[in-house]
Design a protein around this motif. Structure first.
Motif, PDB file in Angstrom:
ATOM      1  N   VAL A  49     -32.110  97.628  25.793  1.00 19.05           N
ATOM      2  CA  VAL A  49     -30.885  97.503  26.577  1.00 19.05           C
ATOM      3  C   VAL A  49     -30.075  96.411  25.888  1.00 19.05           C
ATOM      4  O   VAL A  49     -30.357  95.228  26.061  1.00 19.05           O
ATOM      5  N   GLY A  50     -29.112  96.812  25.087  1.00 21.39           N
ATOM      6  CA  GLY A  50     -28.415  95.825  24.275  1.00 21.39           C
ATOM      7  C   GLY A  50     -29.385  95.144  23.333  1.00 21.39           C
ATOM      8  O   GLY A  50     -30.061  95.805  22.542  1.00 21.39           O
ATOM      9  N   LYS A  51     -29.501  93.834  23.442  1.00 26.90           N
ATOM     10  CA  LYS A  51     -30.403  93.081  22.575  1.00 26.90           C
ATOM     11  C   LYS A  51     -31.734  92.764  23.267  1.00 26.90           C
ATOM     12  O   LYS A  51     -32.528  91.976  22.753  1.00 26.90           O
ATOM     13  N   HIS A  52     -31.972  93.388  24.399  1.00 30.00           N
ATOM     14  CA  HIS A  52     -33.195  93.177  25.167  1.00 30.00           C
ATOM     15  C   HIS A  52     -34.126  94.369  24.980  1.00 30.00           C
ATOM     16  O   HIS A  52     -33.683  95.509  24.833  1.00 30.00           O
ATOM     17  N   LEU A  53     -35.434  94.109  25.034  1.00 27.24           N
ATOM     18  CA  LEU A  53     -36.433  95.162  24.886  1.00 27.24           C
ATOM     19  C   LEU A  53     -37.325  95.168  26.121  1.00 27.24           C
ATOM     20  O   LEU A  53     -37.792  94.111  26.574  1.00 27.24           O
ATOM     21  N   LEU A  54     -37.564  96.352  26.667  1.00 20.79           N
ATOM     22  CA  LEU A  54     -38.402  96.515  27.851  1.00 20.79           C
ATOM     23  C   LEU A  54     -39.543  97.458  27.525  1.00 20.79           C
ATOM     24  O   LEU A  54     -39.322  98.619  27.194  1.00 20.79           O
ATOM     25  N   THR A  55     -40.768  96.944  27.597  1.00 23.55           N
ATOM     26  CA  THR A  55     -41.964  97.752  27.399  1.00 23.55           C
ATOM     27  C   THR A  55     -42.585  97.987  28.766  1.00 23.55           C
ATOM     28  O   THR A  55     -42.951  97.034  29.466  1.00 23.55           O
ATOM     29  N   ARG A  56     -42.686  99.255  29.157  1.00 22.08           N
ATOM     30  CA  ARG A  56     -43.106  99.599  30.505  1.00 22.08           C
ATOM     31  C   ARG A  56     -44.549 100.090  30.526  1.00 22.08           C
ATOM     32  O   ARG A  56     -44.955 100.875  29.680  1.00 22.08           O
ATOM     33  N   PHE A  57     -45.285  99.627  31.553  1.00 21.23           N
ATOM     34  CA  PHE A  57     -46.700  99.970  31.693  1.00 21.23           C
ATOM     35  C   PHE A  57     -46.955 100.627  33.041  1.00 21.23           C
ATOM     36  O   PHE A  57     -46.153 100.495  33.978  1.00 21.23           O
ATOM     37  N   SER A  58     -48.073 101.312  33.110  1.00 18.20           N
ATOM     38  CA  SER A  58     -48.492 101.875  34.393  1.00 18.20           C
ATOM     39  C   SER A  58     -48.683 100.740  35.399  1.00 18.20           C
ATOM     40  O   SER A  58     -48.971  99.604  35.032  1.00 18.20           O
ATOM     41  N   GLY A  59     -48.513 101.073  36.662  1.00 15.20           N
ATOM     42  CA  GLY A  59     -48.654 100.048  37.692  1.00 15.20           C
ATOM     43  C   GLY A  59     -47.382  99.277  37.951  1.00 15.20           C
ATOM     44  O   GLY A  59     -47.439  98.133  38.437  1.00 15.20           O
ATOM     45  N   ASP A  60     -46.216  99.859  37.614  1.00 17.55           N
ATOM     46  CA  ASP A  60     -44.920  99.236  37.906  1.00 17.55           C
ATOM     47  C   ASP A  60     -44.804  97.847  37.277  1.00 17.55           C
ATOM     48  O   ASP A  60     -44.494  96.861  37.944  1.00 17.55           O
ATOM     49  N   LEU A  61     -45.046  97.775  35.966  1.00 13.94           N
ATOM     50  CA  LEU A  61     -44.974  96.487  35.273  1.00 13.94           C
ATOM     51  C   LEU A  61     -44.227  96.663  33.953  1.00 13.94           C
ATOM     52  O   LEU A  61     -44.445  97.627  33.217  1.00 13.94           O
ATOM     53  N   SER A  62     -43.335  95.717  33.652  1.00 17.96           N
ATOM     54  CA  SER A  62     -42.559  95.748  32.414  1.00 17.96           C
ATOM     55  C   SER A  62     -42.648  94.400  31.710  1.00 17.96           C
ATOM     56  O   SER A  62     -42.596  93.342  32.355  1.00 17.96           O
ATOM     57  N   LEU A  63     -42.756  94.458  30.382  1.00 15.43           N
ATOM     58  CA  LEU A  63     -42.706  93.254  29.555  1.00 15.43           C
ATOM     59  C   LEU A  63     -41.322  93.183  28.919  1.00 15.43           C
ATOM     60  O   LEU A  63     -40.921  94.068  28.164  1.00 15.43           O
ATOM     61  N   HIS A  64     -40.607  92.134  29.249  1.00 14.04           N
ATOM     62  CA  HIS A  64     -39.263  91.913  28.702  1.00 14.04           C
ATOM     63  C   HIS A  64     -39.368  90.965  27.514  1.00 14.04           C
ATOM     64  O   HIS A  64     -40.034  89.936  27.571  1.00 14.04           O
ATOM     65  N   SER A  65     -38.706  91.325  26.413  1.00 16.15           N
ATOM     66  CA  SER A  65     -38.662  90.435  25.254  1.00 16.15           C
ATOM     67  C   SER A  65     -37.260  90.406  24.673  1.00 16.15           C
ATOM     68  O   SER A  65     -36.507  91.376  24.785  1.00 16.15           O
ATOM     69  N   HIS A  66     -36.922  89.267  24.080  1.00 10.42           N
ATOM     70  CA  HIS A  66     -35.616  89.087  23.440  1.00 10.42           C
ATOM     71  C   HIS A  66     -35.867  88.407  22.099  1.00 10.42           C
ATOM     72  O   HIS A  66     -36.616  87.447  22.011  1.00 10.42           O
ATOM     73  N   PHE A  67     -35.247  88.927  21.051  1.00  8.18           N
ATOM     74  CA  PHE A  67     -35.535  88.443  19.704  1.00  8.18           C
ATOM     75  C   PHE A  67     -34.947  87.067  19.409  1.00  8.18           C
ATOM     76  O   PHE A  67     -35.424  86.367  18.524  1.00  8.18           O
ATOM     77  N   ARG A  68     -33.874  86.697  20.105  1.00  6.75           N
ATOM     78  CA  ARG A  68     -33.154  85.462  19.770  1.00  6.75           C
ATOM     79  C   ARG A  68     -32.849  85.452  18.268  1.00  6.75           C
ATOM     80  O   ARG A  68     -32.427  86.426  17.701  1.00  6.75           O
ATOM     81  N   MET A  69     -33.089  84.292  17.604  1.00  6.56           N
ATOM     82  CA  MET A  69     -32.703  84.191  16.198  1.00  6.56           C
ATOM     83  C   MET A  69     -33.754  84.759  15.243  1.00  6.56           C
ATOM     84  O   MET A  69     -33.422  85.329  14.210  1.00  6.56           O
ATOM     85  N   ASP A  70     -35.029  84.576  15.574  1.00  6.37           N
ATOM     86  CA  ASP A  70     -36.066  84.890  14.582  1.00  6.37           C
ATOM     87  C   ASP A  70     -37.194  85.749  15.115  1.00  6.37           C
ATOM     88  O   ASP A  70     -38.215  85.944  14.442  1.00  6.37           O
ATOM     89  N   GLY A  71     -37.053  86.301  16.293  1.00  5.43           N
ATOM     90  CA  GLY A  71     -38.122  87.116  16.850  1.00  5.43           C
ATOM     91  C   GLY A  71     -38.152  88.521  16.257  1.00  5.43           C
ATOM     92  O   GLY A  71     -37.167  89.004  15.701  1.00  5.43           O
ATOM     93  N   ALA A  72     -39.306  89.173  16.378  1.00 10.70           N
ATOM     94  CA  ALA A  72     -39.459  90.535  15.847  1.00 10.70           C
ATOM     95  C   ALA A  72     -40.740  91.144  16.382  1.00 10.70           C
ATOM     96  O   ALA A  72     -41.704  90.437  16.700  1.00 10.70           O
ATOM     97  N   TRP A  73     -40.738  92.471  16.493  1.00 12.58           N
ATOM     98  CA  TRP A  73     -41.961  93.237  16.739  1.00 12.58           C
ATOM     99  C   TRP A  73     -42.318  93.982  15.456  1.00 12.58           C
ATOM    100  O   TRP A  73     -41.457  94.625  14.852  1.00 12.58           O
ATOM    101  N   HIS A  74     -43.585  93.879  15.038  1.00 14.09           N
ATOM    102  CA  HIS A  74     -44.072  94.618  13.879  1.00 14.09           C
ATOM    103  C   HIS A  74     -45.156  95.585  14.325  1.00 14.09           C
ATOM    104  O   HIS A  74     -45.905  95.305  15.277  1.00 14.09           O
TER     105      HIS A  74
END
Length: 265
Positions: A49-74
């Motif tokens: 969602v824009g610059k935000h990332l939402l990883t959704r899991f079973s059980g009505d739970l989401s992990l929100h992450s934002h890269f800011r300046m140097d963040g990344a998912w590999h």
């Protein structure tokens, strides 16, 4: 700070690798989250969602992450060497054939999926939303036009207006509109600014290269961004660069003084 297309591509790749699979290991190395164990949950999907990332899991739970300046998912296969040091790891999500490693993710939060709006509800329309419509475009244009005397550069960066534009696309949109980043919003057609911003982001959403000129050769990808002191591709005038904004909002702006006359400031 990564642009919206970078986050979109990261979310797409994570979704392809993780969606529908069960977490065999889940570590959240953040002071507020270290006691949370997601092991055994199913990954339902990943979306940006824009610059935000939402990883959704079973059980009505989401992990929100934002890269800011140097963040990344590999993403890594079992046995592959990580490309960044272990002390930067903030999240590890393991499924049967992949590791998703979150590096330098300073902003991490777990929330009920039904309450994601607490974190992204303030954002304007997502320029890369799969359900983008004329209504979204009109909403973003209205938000941009709401402050006609505001400088265009900071207005384009305001994620409450439209989500996804970063400093690269701010500079390139201003150049393509023939206006300085310091020009007031009233100097442009807000609907055209929104249309152009979405067009540029969409053109680069499915690959890591970010070109606004249509060329991928080294040094040819951009009109003005990071080209301070180099000749304008249109008129040959030297591109200028200066800081725009104050305190935490300060960003470098690039512009051609001939193609984009700068108002007195």
């Amino acid at each position: 700070m990564p642009e919206g297309d970078t986050v979109f591509l990261a979310g797409h790749r994570l979704d392809e690798a993780l969606a529908g699979k069960t977490l065999l290991r889940a570590e959240l190395r953040h002071p507020r989250l270290v006691t949370n164990d997601l092991t055994g949950r199913t990954v339902l999907g990943v979306r940006s969602v824009g610059k935000h990332l939402l990883t959704r899991f079973s059980g009505d739970l989401s992990l929100h992450s934002h890269f800011r300046m140097d963040g990344a998912w590999h993403l890594y296969r079992p046995g592959q060497k990580w490309q960044r040091p272990a002390h930067q790891v903030r999240a590890i999500l393991e499924v049967d054939d992949r590791f998703a490693i979150g590096f330098a993710l300073h902003d991490l939060e777990l929330v009920p999926t039904s309450q994601e709006d607490r974190l992204v509800g303030h954002l304007g329309p997502d320029l890369l939303a799969p359900d983008w419509s004329d209504a979204h475009a009109a909403e973003a244009a209205r938000a941009l036009a709401a402050a006609p005397d505001r400088q265009l550069g900071p207005a384009l960066l305001d994620q409450r207006v439209m989500a996804g534009v970063g400093n690269l696309y701010k500079a390139e949109v201003c150049f393509l509109l023939h206006v300085s980043p310091w020009a007031p919003v009233s100097a442009v057609d807000p609907a055209e600014a929104v249309r152009l911003a979405r067009k540029l982001l969409l053109a680069n959403a499915w690959h890591p290269e970010q070109s606004t000129t249509g060329q991928l050769g080294r040094g040819r990808q951009h009109w003005v961004f990071e080209r301070g002191g180099k000749p304008c591709r249109r008129c040959g005038t030297r591109i200028k660069v200066a800081t725009q904004g104050d305190d935490h909002t300060a960003r470098l702006s690039y512009w051609c003084p001939r193609c984009q006359p700068t108002p007195s400031r």
